[in-house]
Design an enzyme around this catalytic site. Structure first.
Site, PDB file in Angstrom:
ATOM      1  CG  ASN A 137       4.621   7.369  62.139  1.00 25.75           C
ATOM      2  OD1 ASN A 137       5.333   7.627  62.755  1.00 25.75           O
ATOM      3  ND2 ASN A 137       4.051   6.284  61.783  1.00 25.75           N
ATOM      4  CD  GLN A 165       3.368  11.225  58.800  1.00 21.48           C
ATOM      5  OE1 GLN A 165       2.461  12.117  58.503  1.00 21.48           O
ATOM      6  NE2 GLN A 165       3.288  10.112  58.338  1.00 21.48           N
ATOM      7  CB  SER A 184       8.230  10.866  52.599  1.00 21.90           C
ATOM      8  OG  SER A 184       7.631  10.196  51.541  1.00 21.90           O
ATOM      9  CB  ALA A 185       7.001  13.594  47.429  1.00 19.24           C
ATOM     10  CG  HIS A 186       3.814   8.919  49.999  1.00 24.04           C
ATOM     11  ND1 HIS A 186       2.921   8.452  50.600  1.00 24.04           N
ATOM     12  CD2 HIS A 186       5.098   8.512  50.569  1.00 24.04           C
ATOM     13  CE1 HIS A 186       3.566   7.680  51.488  1.00 24.04           C
ATOM     14  NE2 HIS A 186       4.927   7.572  51.155  1.00 24.04           N
ATOM     15  CB  THR A 222      17.602   7.018  35.709  1.00 26.26           C
ATOM     16  OG1 THR A 222      18.598   6.362  34.969  1.00 26.26           O
ATOM     17  CG2 THR A 222      17.086   8.224  34.664  1.00 26.26           C
ATOM     18  CB  CYS A 309       4.910   1.792  59.472  1.00 26.28           C
ATOM     19  SG  CYS A 309       4.308   2.565  58.214  1.00 26.28           S
TER      20      CYS A 309
HETATM   21  N1  PMP Z   1       9.027   8.178  58.545  1.00 23.35           N
HETATM   22  C1  PMP Z   1       7.749   8.399  58.739  1.00 23.35           C
HETATM   23  C2  PMP Z   1       7.707   9.413  60.025  1.00 23.35           C
HETATM   24  C3  PMP Z   1       6.586   7.673  58.120  1.00 23.35           C
HETATM   25  O1  PMP Z   1       5.429   8.536  58.662  1.00 23.35           O
HETATM   26  C4  PMP Z   1       6.838   7.132  57.098  1.00 23.35           C
HETATM   27  C5  PMP Z   1       5.613   6.715  56.147  1.00 23.35           C
HETATM   28  N2  PMP Z   1       4.495   5.792  57.093  1.00 23.35           N
HETATM   29  C6  PMP Z   1       7.918   6.794  56.610  1.00 23.35           C
HETATM   30  C7  PMP Z   1       9.167   7.174  57.279  1.00 23.35           C
HETATM   31  C8  PMP Z   1       8.296   5.966  55.229  1.00 23.35           C
HETATM   32  O2  PMP Z   1       7.958   6.826  54.349  1.00 23.35           O
HETATM   33  P1  PMP Z   1       8.071   6.405  52.700  1.00 23.35           P
HETATM   34  O3  PMP Z   1       6.658   5.835  52.493  1.00 23.35           O
HETATM   35  O4  PMP Z   1       8.376   7.616  52.033  1.00 23.35           O
HETATM   36  O5  PMP Z   1       9.079   5.496  52.523  1.00 23.35           O
END
Ligand code: PMP
Length: 363
Positions: A137, A165, A184-186, A222, A309
């Site tokens: 990331n 990613q 991860s969808a977003h 749910t 992060c």
């Molecule tokens: N793994 C990686 C490689 C990421 O880049 C991220 C988001 N920064 C995450 C995990 C965490 O994802 P989520 O926001 O869906 O918890």
């Protein structure tokens, strides 16, 4: 209207119109409801599971819908509690912090997992699980997950790939071989708070969220049917595009060339290895990256230090593991574009960086 000055796509992406449409048209009812609308929600949920299984080339029963990559990563690592596991030094904190006693797989100066070190580790320490992300990331460096997977198969170790990613930016081909896959969808135009974990039949079921029969009793709660439908819609848009042609790194490369020409002292990271087409990480001259971000933000640009992060929000542990000097860690900027970002958008950012550097020098 997408903001052409948004360059923090690795942090999150706006909802794709196809995802919005899918979200709005999905039934809001409980998929366990014993009435027609409940059955419709259940049908859509299972339809989405089948479509994701098609993309991941696995059985629908191997797909578990979750709240995002953090949950998926925690679920896998907790499943292996009490066993020896190895995680790369590049992993997201949701992997590293979920396995504090794990062996650390070393990385090269270009931010790529060291396969020789993995080979030795598999031979000598024999971990039960190896966790290596598909694409980093922060640097965008693509990881040798296919090779790592092959090594793990040969050594009877399970293999977990955090593909948060990768999905939506790179084609999912071959990823199905991994025992565990996190998405991860977003990160690819879906909504926040929804994701998936593939758990191969050989290693399942996992049971990390008790309290309900949902998701094959692996994850009670749910089901977020509209979110899941939106996630699939966004992923399918990108998978369709990627089936015919990869997304181009041309605009990013033009940006890096423009910055390098104007500011020869800028150091680009991980350029010696294949990277995600949308990501550029580089070390800028003083002041600190936080001050740079404030200045660029005044000009409307949204980018990051690349380590939002990191534990405690401090300097990046990933970059430290790559051997970057401590003073450079506070001058790192990450630029990550959307699929729609044009070369002109990238060049406008390059020009603003140049002007900002000039103004800073003159201060
Ligand atoms: N793994 C990686 C490689 C990421 O880049 C991220 C988001 N920064 C995450 C995990 C965490 O994802 P989520 O926001 O869906 O918890």
């Amino acid at each position: 209207m997408l903001n052409p000055k948004y360059f923090d796509a690795n942090a999150t992406t706006p909802l794709h119109p196809a995802a919005r449409e899918a979200w709005l048209s999905a039934p809001w009812h409980n998929a366990s409801g014993l009435y027609a609308d409940g059955a419709a929600a259940r049908e859509l949920l299972e339809d989405c599971r089948g479509r994701l299984a098609d993309i991941l080339v696995c059985e629908p029963e191997e797909v578990v819908f979750v709240s995002g990559a953090t949950e998926a990563n925690n679920a896998v690592l907790h499943h292996f509690e009490g066993k020896l596991v190895a995680v790369s030094a590049l992993e997201h904190p949701s992997v590293r912090e979920a396995a504090p006693d794990a062996l650390t797989l070393a990385v090269t100066a270009d931010g790529v997992a060291d396969l020789d070190a993995l080979r030795d580790m598999l031979e000598q320490e024999k971990p039960a699980l190896v966790s290596l992300m598909a694409a980093n990331n922060e640097t965008g460096a693509l990881q040798p997950w296919r090779e790592a997977l092959a090594l793990c198969c040969g050594a009877d170790a399970a293999f977990h790939c955090d593909a948060a990613q990768w999905m939506g930016k790179m084609h999912a081909a071959l990823i199905q071989e991994c025992d565990f896959i996190t998405g991860s969808a977003h990160k690819f135009g879906g909504p926040k708070g929804v994701g998936f974990l593939k758990v191969s039949a050989a290693h399942g079921p996992l049971r990390w969220m008790r309290g309900g029969p949902q998701e094959g009793r692996q994850r009670g709660g749910t089901e977020n049917v509209p979110g899941i439908a939106a996630m699939l819609a966004a992923l399918e848009v990108h998978e369709e595009q990627l089936a015919t042609a990869p997304y181009s790194s041309g605009p990013r490369d033009a940006f890096e060339n423009a910055v390098a020409r104007a500011m020869p002292d800028v150091q680009f990271i991980a350029t010696g290895t294949p990277r995600l087409w949308n990501t550029s990480l580089f070390i800028v001259p003083p002041p600190t990256n936080v001050k740079w971000l404030a200045r660029l933000s005044r000009a409307g640009f949204q980018l990051s230090t690349g380590s939002a992060c990191s534990r405690g929000g401090g300097a990046s542990e990933v970059l430290a593991a790559m051997g970057l000097p401590v003073d450079a860690l506070t001058r790192v900027l990450r630029v990550s574009s959307l699929w729609e970002t044009t070369e002109d958008d990238w060049l406008a950012l390059a020009e603003t960086i140049r002007v900002t550097a000039e103004m800073t020098k003159a201060e």
